[in-house]
Enzyme design. Structure first.
Site, mmCIF file in Angstrom:
data_model
loop_
_atom_site.group_PDB
_atom_site.id
_atom_site.type_symbol
_atom_site.label_atom_id
_atom_site.label_comp_id
_atom_site.label_asym_id
_atom_site.label_seq_id
_atom_site.Cartn_x
_atom_site.Cartn_y
_atom_site.Cartn_z
ATOM 1 N N SER A 202 41.809 33.850 25.810
ATOM 2 C CA SER A 202 41.767 32.677 26.594
ATOM 3 C C SER A 202 41.866 31.176 26.226
ATOM 4 O O SER A 202 41.971 29.808 26.059
ATOM 5 C CB SER A 202 42.056 32.449 28.022
ATOM 6 O OG SER A 202 42.584 33.499 28.384
ATOM 7 N N HIS B 292 40.242 25.593 30.813
ATOM 8 C CA HIS B 292 40.678 25.777 32.297
ATOM 9 C C HIS B 292 40.661 24.829 33.259
ATOM 10 O O HIS B 292 40.635 25.898 34.268
ATOM 11 C CB HIS B 292 40.812 27.508 32.653
ATOM 12 C CG HIS B 292 41.856 28.095 31.615
ATOM 13 N ND1 HIS B 292 41.675 28.513 30.220
ATOM 14 C CD2 HIS B 292 42.817 28.659 31.336
ATOM 15 C CE1 HIS B 292 42.265 29.430 29.249
ATOM 16 N NE2 HIS B 292 43.504 29.317 30.756
ATOM 17 N N GLU C 79 28.582 35.550 32.939
ATOM 18 C CA GLU C 79 27.818 34.559 32.764
ATOM 19 C C GLU C 79 25.943 33.626 32.114
ATOM 20 O O GLU C 79 26.412 33.319 31.358
ATOM 21 C CB GLU C 79 28.497 33.663 33.493
ATOM 22 C CG GLU C 79 30.351 33.411 33.197
ATOM 23 C CD GLU C 79 30.860 34.638 34.183
ATOM 24 O OE1 GLU C 79 30.074 35.006 35.166
ATOM 25 O OE2 GLU C 79 31.925 35.063 33.666
ATOM 26 N N ASP D 20 46.637 30.289 39.280
ATOM 27 C CA ASP D 20 45.506 31.359 39.375
ATOM 28 C C ASP D 20 44.742 30.481 40.556
ATOM 29 O O ASP D 20 44.243 31.212 41.591
ATOM 30 C CB ASP D 20 45.184 31.563 38.291
ATOM 31 C CG ASP D 20 45.113 32.075 37.390
ATOM 32 O OD1 ASP D 20 45.731 32.906 37.852
ATOM 33 O OD2 ASP D 20 44.322 33.173 36.177
ATOM 34 N N ARG E 283 44.120 24.480 30.492
ATOM 35 C CA ARG E 283 45.064 25.156 29.688
ATOM 36 C C ARG E 283 45.928 24.621 29.071
ATOM 37 O O ARG E 283 46.958 25.569 28.249
ATOM 38 C CB ARG E 283 45.402 26.307 31.091
ATOM 39 C CG ARG E 283 46.181 27.242 31.122
ATOM 40 C CD ARG E 283 46.539 27.998 32.218
ATOM 41 N NE ARG E 283 47.668 28.787 32.237
ATOM 42 C CZ ARG E 283 49.032 29.190 32.585
ATOM 43 N NH1 ARG E 283 49.027 28.397 33.615
ATOM 44 N NH2 ARG E 283 49.822 29.729 32.903
ATOM 45 N N PHE F 41 33.630 29.072 35.890
ATOM 46 C CA PHE F 41 33.069 29.898 35.501
ATOM 47 C C PHE F 41 31.493 29.991 35.163
ATOM 48 O O PHE F 41 30.705 30.654 35.128
ATOM 49 C CB PHE F 41 33.308 32.036 34.202
ATOM 50 C CG PHE F 41 34.865 32.131 35.437
ATOM 51 C CD1 PHE F 41 35.004 32.703 37.304
ATOM 52 C CD2 PHE F 41 35.874 32.061 34.589
ATOM 53 C CE1 PHE F 41 35.840 32.612 37.576
ATOM 54 C CE2 PHE F 41 36.516 32.942 35.525
ATOM 55 C CZ PHE F 41 36.587 33.143 36.581
ATOM 56 N N ARG G 114 42.763 23.813 24.042
ATOM 57 C CA ARG G 114 42.170 25.136 23.297
ATOM 58 C C ARG G 114 42.316 25.930 22.215
ATOM 59 O O ARG G 114 41.486 26.228 22.007
ATOM 60 C CB ARG G 114 41.853 25.868 25.004
ATOM 61 C CG ARG G 114 43.321 26.690 25.216
ATOM 62 C CD ARG G 114 43.043 27.342 26.874
ATOM 63 N NE ARG G 114 44.535 27.665 27.181
ATOM 64 C CZ ARG G 114 45.603 28.611 27.349
ATOM 65 N NH1 ARG G 114 45.122 29.856 26.725
ATOM 66 N NH2 ARG G 114 46.646 29.092 27.540
#
Lengths: 317, 274
Positions: A38, A109, A59, A117, A168, A84, A11
């Site tokens: 992030s 992620h 979104e 998470d 991630r 998401f 990322r």
């Protein structure tokens, strides 16, 4: 393979490359949904605030605005966490895919490597969801270098939308700096003629390590990076079926509707051979250290080694 | 560009309404109610207000309209063909497998800017167009046509926040407030209440008009052009099925064509008598 392993964030490579491209290409605009620090689109956002849109935790709004910006001629990148983006399946379907606009969705992620998470965030179905959409193309870069090359490729405006799946954790760098991404083409990282392991993402590194271990058992495994999931490298799949007679697929994803399914479909049609799918068996993930969860779910390096060995030795009538 | 006067609008809108009825009757399917309610607004936009050239539908300086309520495709297709984007003969192919005129608004058709049909998406797409126009310092105007029932979709409210954040004064959303959705009356299905008040709370300039009065439609669109720093939402109070006596305010005709030859003739006669 014995050289020191270098780990790099995919990322971060994305964010840096996007910011570098934004310098030369003034048509690039970037959208995010409150996760830019992030997803690393904030690197672009700080450099080019007038071309960066933080749409908030919304979104659907992000995807529709991305579609409109793309219809208006911009080269659009839209980012959030993979899980998401899937909130907006039907928005992507109609406003992006059916509209035939080349929005580049670069999500981060994805998968269990997300870690602590937990299951709410660890999407394991997205490759299937996105691959099922007409016009959508799906890419899962294997390392930071491939990530950069994919982003370079997408910065030259395309006709189709793309789904680029990042993660991630930092992953081992497998490619040389000179690597060039070719859509629809796989990359063979390790030659072998006994059995083939096809993988994408972190599972390519795991498969390479498993293949090294298999060598001592006189099993010579071919390991192929299938980063281009759609379009997929049919020729490499058929060749692997012919050359090695058995194929193992490994993915940080459900065994449904991902690489394992695609490979099975293609060999069934073209050159039927046994296929063993390694992946998550229709279950949700778990909170924990991202890189420890692979062993926890029995899809880690030693699992790939064992499953591949057993599959190799198995007799099929 | 051809200049259309106020006096041209009434006969043009009649023509659009007749085409709507012909299309849904020929196809034996489609959505006449919400097409007839938005006809006058679309007629004003395409024949008077929008800066467009049907001969050059990809002109980068053209105004943009996103028909978010994509089921009102008969109204948009009829207006586009009468405005010269494509031959009127093609309208008879509506919803037919051998035609490009898909049941819901389809981008492959000349003059159509975005495919719609699944509700709630067009405002966000219009916002994308508006952001791009701002970035390019292009004075073009962006329009989004929303159904009132459609405003029950969450994406509309997400997008309203975004339009306000980015001060999109080049964006005008027009709500076809006909009070009816597929299952019945909006205030029974999911009360929307005072849409204008809600939009104001979201930072929008709002104007309430009679959506069948050409002067009011024109004035509202002109006013929106002069508003700075805020998007404008025009709540156009309309009558679902406007112009066809038995369709007016009848939820049954949200998505049903005239049942038989008799209803078909009656619809055309009602429109002629408007």
């Amino acid at each position: 393979m014995q050289k020191t392993e270098i780990l790099e964030s995919l990322r971060e490579a994305y964010g840096e490359e996007l910011a570098a491209l934004g310098e030369k290409n003034r048509d690039i605009v970037v959208l995010d949904a409150d996760l830019s620090s992030s997803t690393k689109t904030d690197i672009f956002g700080k450099k080019f605030p007038e071309r960066f849109y933080n749409m908030g935790i919304a979104e659907q709004s992000m995807v529709t605005a991305a579609a409109g910006l793309s219809l208006a001629g911009k080269t659009v990148f839209a980012s959030t966490f993979a899980v998401f983006l899937s909130n907006t399946y039907n928005v992507i379907r109609q406003s992006v895919c059916y509209n035939e606009v080349p929005v580049n969705f670069v999500v981060t992620h994805a998968g269990i490597s997300l870690g602590e998470d937990g299951p709410t965030h660890q999407i394991l179905e997205d490759v299937g969801i996105m691959s099922g959409l007409p016009n959508m193309k799906v890419i899962v870069p294997v390392d930071s270098i491939e990530t950069r090359r994919v982003i370079d490729y997408l910065a030259v405006k395309k006709k189709n939308p793309y789904y680029v799946r990042l993660t991630r954790e930092k992953f081992p760098v497998l490619n040389e700096e000179s690597y060039e991404f070719k859509e629809g083409k796989s990359v063979t990282f390790r030659d072998g003629n006994d059995i083939t392991i096809m993988a994408y993402g972190i599972m390519v590194s795991f498969a390479l390590k498993a293949a090294e271990a298999l060598k001592s058992k006189n099993i010579d495994a071919r390991v192929i990076n299938m980063s281009s999931i759609k379009p997929i490298d049919r020729d490499a799949i058929i060749k692997a079926a012919r050359d090695t007679g058995k194929i193992v697929t490994a993915e940080e994803h459900s065994i449904y509707n991902g690489l394992g399914s695609r490979v099975s479909e293609i060999v069934s049609e073209e050159y039927p051979v046994p296929v063993k799918r390694i992946g998550m068996p229709d279950i949700f993930g778990k909170s924990g250290k991202g890189m420890e969860l692979f062993d926890y779910f029995h899809i880690g390096i030693s699992d790939i080694e064992k499953i591949t060995e057993n599959f190799y030795r198995e007799e099929f009538k | 560009m051809e200049a259309y006067s106020l006096n041209d609008l009434k006969p043009l809108a009649k023509e659009v309404r007749k085409k709507i009825i012909e299309m849904v009757y020929t196809a034996k399917s489609g959505h006449p109610g919400g097409s007839l309610s938005i006809t006058d607004v679309l007629t004003v936009l395409y024949f008077k207000e929008m800066n467009i050239d049907p001969k050059n539908p990809s002109d980068p300086n053209r105004d943009i309209l996103v028909m978010s309520k994509g089921h009102a495709s008969p109204a948009l297709y009829a207006v586009l063909s009468l405005r010269g984007y494509f031959s009127e003969d093609l309208l008879s192919g509506f919803r037919n497998k051998n035609s490009d005129l898909e049941g819901h608004v389809h981008r492959g058709i000349p003059g159509v800017e975005s495919s719609t049909g699944s509700l709630g998406q067009g405002l966000g797409v219009a916002i994308g167009f508006a952001l791009a126009a701002k970035l390019d310092h292009n004075p073009k105007r962006i329009y989004a046509i929303l159904g009132d029932g459609e405003m029950e979709e969450g994406n509309i409210w997400e997008s309203m926040l975004a339009a306000s954040k980015y001060h999109l004064d080049n964006l005008t959303a027009i709500v076809d407030r006909n009070m009816i959705q597929l299952d019945g009356f909006t205030e029974n299905i999911m009360p929307l209440g005072d849409i204008s008040e809600k939009a104001r709370a979201f930072g929008w300039n709002t104007i309430i008009i009679n959506g069948h009065d050409f002067n009011e439609i024109i004035n509202a669109i002109e006013t929106a052009k002069s508003v700075k720093n805020r998007p404008t939402m025009i709540v156009a109070n309309t009558v679902k099925g406007k112009g066809v006596s038995y369709m007016e305010n009848n939820p049954k005709y949200h998505g049903a064509p005239p049942k038989n030859e008799e209803e078909y003739i009656r619809a055309l006669n009602d429109i002629e008598a408007m």
